[in-house]
Design a protein around this motif. Structure first.
Motif, PDB file in Angstrom:
ATOM      1  N   VAL A 140       0.671  -1.170  -0.103  1.00 27.22           N
ATOM      2  CA  VAL A 140      -0.038   0.062  -0.100  1.00 27.22           C
ATOM      3  C   VAL A 140       0.952   1.256   0.021  1.00 27.22           C
ATOM      4  N   PRO A 141       0.858   2.150  -0.818  1.00 28.21           N
ATOM      5  CA  PRO A 141       1.594   3.269  -0.890  1.00 28.21           C
ATOM      6  C   PRO A 141       1.380   4.194   0.134  1.00 28.21           C
ATOM      7  N   GLY A 142       2.216   5.273   0.231  1.00 29.00           N
ATOM      8  CA  GLY A 142       2.084   6.242   1.343  1.00 29.00           C
ATOM      9  C   GLY A 142       2.655   7.608   0.781  1.00 29.00           C
ATOM     10  N   SER A 143       2.623   7.718  -0.571  1.00 25.62           N
ATOM     11  CA  SER A 143       2.840   8.995  -1.259  1.00 25.62           C
ATOM     12  C   SER A 143       2.436   8.987  -2.598  1.00 25.62           C
ATOM     13  N   TYR A 144       2.537  10.113  -3.341  1.00 29.32           N
ATOM     14  CA  TYR A 144       2.460  10.367  -4.575  1.00 29.32           C
ATOM     15  C   TYR A 144       3.246   9.510  -5.283  1.00 29.32           C
ATOM     16  N   GLY A 145       4.444   9.629  -5.110  1.00 30.67           N
ATOM     17  CA  GLY A 145       5.606   8.905  -5.732  1.00 30.67           C
ATOM     18  C   GLY A 145       5.455   7.447  -5.948  1.00 30.67           C
ATOM     19  N   ALA A 146       5.014   6.939  -4.637  1.00 29.59           N
ATOM     20  CA  ALA A 146       4.908   5.408  -4.499  1.00 29.59           C
ATOM     21  C   ALA A 146       3.701   4.965  -5.445  1.00 29.59           C
ATOM     22  N   VAL A 147       2.747   5.729  -5.187  1.00 27.86           N
ATOM     23  CA  VAL A 147       1.206   5.312  -5.897  1.00 27.86           C
ATOM     24  C   VAL A 147       1.652   5.245  -7.393  1.00 27.86           C
ATOM     25  N   MET A 148       2.582   6.309  -7.887  1.00 24.96           N
ATOM     26  CA  MET A 148       2.706   6.426  -9.333  1.00 24.96           C
ATOM     27  C   MET A 148       3.549   5.165  -9.880  1.00 24.96           C
ATOM     28  N   GLN A 149       4.188   4.406  -8.904  1.00 26.00           N
ATOM     29  CA  GLN A 149       4.859   3.024  -9.280  1.00 26.00           C
ATOM     30  C   GLN A 149       3.790   1.857  -9.348  1.00 26.00           C
ATOM     31  N   SER A 150       2.744   1.849  -9.237  1.00 19.67           N
ATOM     32  CA  SER A 150       1.736   0.863  -9.330  1.00 19.67           C
ATOM     33  C   SER A 150       1.568   0.938 -10.974  1.00 19.67           C
ATOM     34  N   ASP A 151       1.159  -0.404 -11.242  1.00 17.92           N
ATOM     35  CA  ASP A 151       1.000  -0.994 -12.690  1.00 17.92           C
ATOM     36  C   ASP A 151      -0.281  -0.264 -13.479  1.00 17.92           C
ATOM     37  N   LYS A 152      -0.322   0.654 -13.906  1.00 19.22           N
ATOM     38  CA  LYS A 152      -1.466   1.502 -14.383  1.00 19.22           C
ATOM     39  C   LYS A 152      -2.327   0.831 -15.668  1.00 19.22           C
ATOM     40  N   GLU A 153      -1.448   0.049 -16.320  1.00 24.74           N
ATOM     41  CA  GLU A 153      -1.764  -0.751 -17.520  1.00 24.74           C
ATOM     42  C   GLU A 153      -2.728  -1.798 -16.993  1.00 24.74           C
ATOM     43  N   LYS A 154      -2.265  -2.587 -15.859  1.00 26.21           N
ATOM     44  CA  LYS A 154      -2.833  -3.714 -15.391  1.00 26.21           C
ATOM     45  C   LYS A 154      -4.326  -3.318 -14.829  1.00 26.21           C
ATOM     46  N   PHE A 155      -3.953  -2.255 -14.076  1.00 26.98           N
ATOM     47  CA  PHE A 155      -5.281  -1.598 -13.600  1.00 26.98           C
ATOM     48  C   PHE A 155      -6.506  -1.272 -14.579  1.00 26.98           C
ATOM     49  N   ASN A 156      -6.022  -0.824 -15.824  1.00 26.89           N
ATOM     50  CA  ASN A 156      -6.954  -0.191 -16.964  1.00 26.89           C
ATOM     51  C   ASN A 156      -7.539  -1.822 -17.545  1.00 26.89           C
ATOM     52  N   ARG A 157      -6.953  -2.700 -17.492  1.00 23.25           N
ATOM     53  CA  ARG A 157      -7.344  -4.116 -17.991  1.00 23.25           C
ATOM     54  C   ARG A 157      -8.225  -4.491 -16.789  1.00 23.25           C
ATOM     55  N   PHE A 158      -8.130  -4.459 -15.701  1.00 24.11           N
ATOM     56  CA  PHE A 158      -8.907  -4.693 -14.560  1.00 24.11           C
ATOM     57  C   PHE A 158     -10.301  -4.102 -14.676  1.00 24.11           C
ATOM     58  N   PHE A 159     -10.061  -2.665 -14.838  1.00 24.84           N
ATOM     59  CA  PHE A 159     -11.212  -1.741 -14.989  1.00 24.84           C
ATOM     60  C   PHE A 159     -12.178  -2.400 -15.787  1.00 24.84           C
ATOM     61  N   HIS A 160     -11.800  -2.498 -17.193  1.00 22.71           N
ATOM     62  CA  HIS A 160     -12.609  -3.004 -18.140  1.00 22.71           C
ATOM     63  C   HIS A 160     -13.271  -4.338 -18.244  1.00 22.71           C
ATOM     64  N   LEU A 161     -12.439  -5.248 -17.413  1.00 20.94           N
ATOM     65  CA  LEU A 161     -12.937  -6.615 -16.973  1.00 20.94           C
ATOM     66  C   LEU A 161     -14.274  -6.544 -16.178  1.00 20.94           C
TER      67      LEU A 161
END
Length: 427
Positions: free
Chosen positions: A364-385
């Motif tokens: 779980v991230p604790g800052s903006y920099g940390a959250v930006m390291q998450s896998d955005k593309e995988k989230f996008n696929r999950f969102f559409h599924l």
């Protein structure tokens, strides 16, 4: 056959920039066509093709009691029958102010406005007017509305001031805004050591929801409270999103720290445009017509919107409301985490009250920099599924989600069934 959502989106783009009236709605982050919503009830809404979705944005927070709650709808209908707007004081405004002051002890006086941006913009002006100082401190990833001095990203060094993040914002407007890292107490200490006598205020989302859900450390909030007190600066809690979402008294009640000025919105309008800013009486006395800090609004304290907000504030005070809301949100994030683990997908989730965050990351991230390291593309696929399975999540990897009191066990389980299928495909 052409999907009616596609037809509406094409039509909207001819007369509205990007086809939407708030950017995240355009699905640019996740791709695809936005869903045009026609109606909502309880934990659900329906799109232009009459497809039903389990709704986890809840109008970005306000629908805490569920959509079209009969008590709220009745209050709105009764108020509308008496008149839509007067441009003059009403008793409902007094009742709303009294309720807010009672529920948030740091607020002794409050001014109603129509949007969160208005509330934070006015809170900043008040802090500057009361202190006679110009400089403000904010934190990277915290969004406080689209006022010019707040559309800022971090400068190139620790004590450099921010750069505009929007076209049309002159650098002169942001040269007094210092942007620090969320949850970084040392940066706060350094900033106040260098220029504490120039800082009018610190503004913060005490529970961040605009870079996904990010919780503060107790030390972080305590440090800013101490430094503001020592240097005569104003501490502004932007609780537009987390106020009455994470608990009855907001983040201030959870963390035991009082702000000097608090901005509120979303839940206090129950789905209609109501926001507010308020704080200590010695600060609020600087507001016109008593003092020299000017703020006004034709629709401030609108009687129909106030009726929706007041009825919502009454409902959330029912015994066990927040215990149930927190439990259901916890069931959701724990179930999602378990489903991802079973599928072998790198994922974690977190929650606070009726807010939650989903992260395709190891921790779980604790800052903006940390959250930006998450896998955005995988989230996008999950969102559409999930969307295809009838679950509507925030259409961005960097937005918090919201659970309502109507998300019962059956709704949560239906969500987890969809998630198990989605994680299996991601794996």
């Amino acid at each position: 056959m052409t999907d009616r959502n596609d037809i509406l989106f094409q039509r909207a783009q001819k007369t509205t920039p990007g086809g939407v009236n708030s950017p995240v709605r355009a699905f640019r982050s996740v791709g695809g066509t936005p869903r045009f919503i026609t109606r909502a009830e309880g934990p659900y809404f329906w799109d232009a093709e009459d497809r039903r979705y389990i709704d986890y944005i809840g109008s970005w927070g306000p629908a805490i009691v569920g959509h079209t709650h009969p008590v709220v709808v009745k209050a709105v209908q009764d108020a509308a029958a008496r008149g839509l707007s007067f441009g003059a004081p009403t008793e409902g405004e007094i009742e709303m102010a009294e309720e807010i002051c009672r529920l948030v002890p740091s607020i002794e006086q409050v001014r109603l406005v129509s949007s969160g941006t208005e509330a934070t913009m006015s809170a900043l002006r008040l802090a500057r007017g009361a202190t006679g100082r110009d400089k403000i401190v904010k934190f990277e990833g915290c969004y406080h509305g689209h006022a010019d001095s707040l559309l800022v990203k971090a400068g190139s060094g620790l004590l450099t001031f921010g750069n505009p993040t929007s076209a049309g914002v002159p650098e002169d407007f942001t040269k007094h805004t210092l942007v620090l890292d969320y949850n970084n107490t040392q940066q706060l200490e350094d900033a106040f050591k260098a220029m504490g006598h120039e800082i009018a205020c610190v503004i913060v989302e005490p529970v961040a929801g605009n870079m996904n859900l990010i919780k503060p450390t107790q030390e972080f909030l305590q440090t800013m409270r101490r430094l503001c007190t020592e240097h005569g600066s104003v501490l502004i809690f932007d609780e537009v999103m987390c106020g009455f979402r994470v608990g009855l008294g907001g983040a201030q009640a959870l963390y035991g720290i009082q702000a000097d000025i608090t901005a509120l919105g979303k839940v206090i309008g129950g789905g209609l445009p109501v926001a507010a800013f308020g704080g200590r009486a010695d600060l609020m006395k600087h507001m016109a017509p008593l003092g020299g800090v000017y703020q006004a609004g034709t629709l401030s304290g609108n009687p129909v919107a106030v009726a929706a907000g007041l009825s919502t504030l009454k409902l959330i005070q029912q015994p066990g409301f927040y215990e149930n809301l927190t439990a259901q949100t916890s069931k959701l994030v724990q179930g999602l985490s378990a489903a991802a683990k079973a599928a072998g997908v790198t994922f974690c989730a977190d929650s606070q009250g009726g807010m939650f965050g989903l992260y395709f990351a190891d921790s779980v991230p604790g800052s903006y920099g940390a959250v930006m390291q998450s896998d955005k593309e995988k989230f996008n696929r999950f969102f559409h599924l999930m969307l295809d399975a009838g679950v509507y999540l925030a259409p961005s990897a960097f937005e918090a989600g919201f659970v309502s009191a109507q998300h019962d066990d059956a709704v949560i389980e239906a969500t987890l069934v969809a998630a198990r299928g989605a994680f299996a495909q991601l794996a």
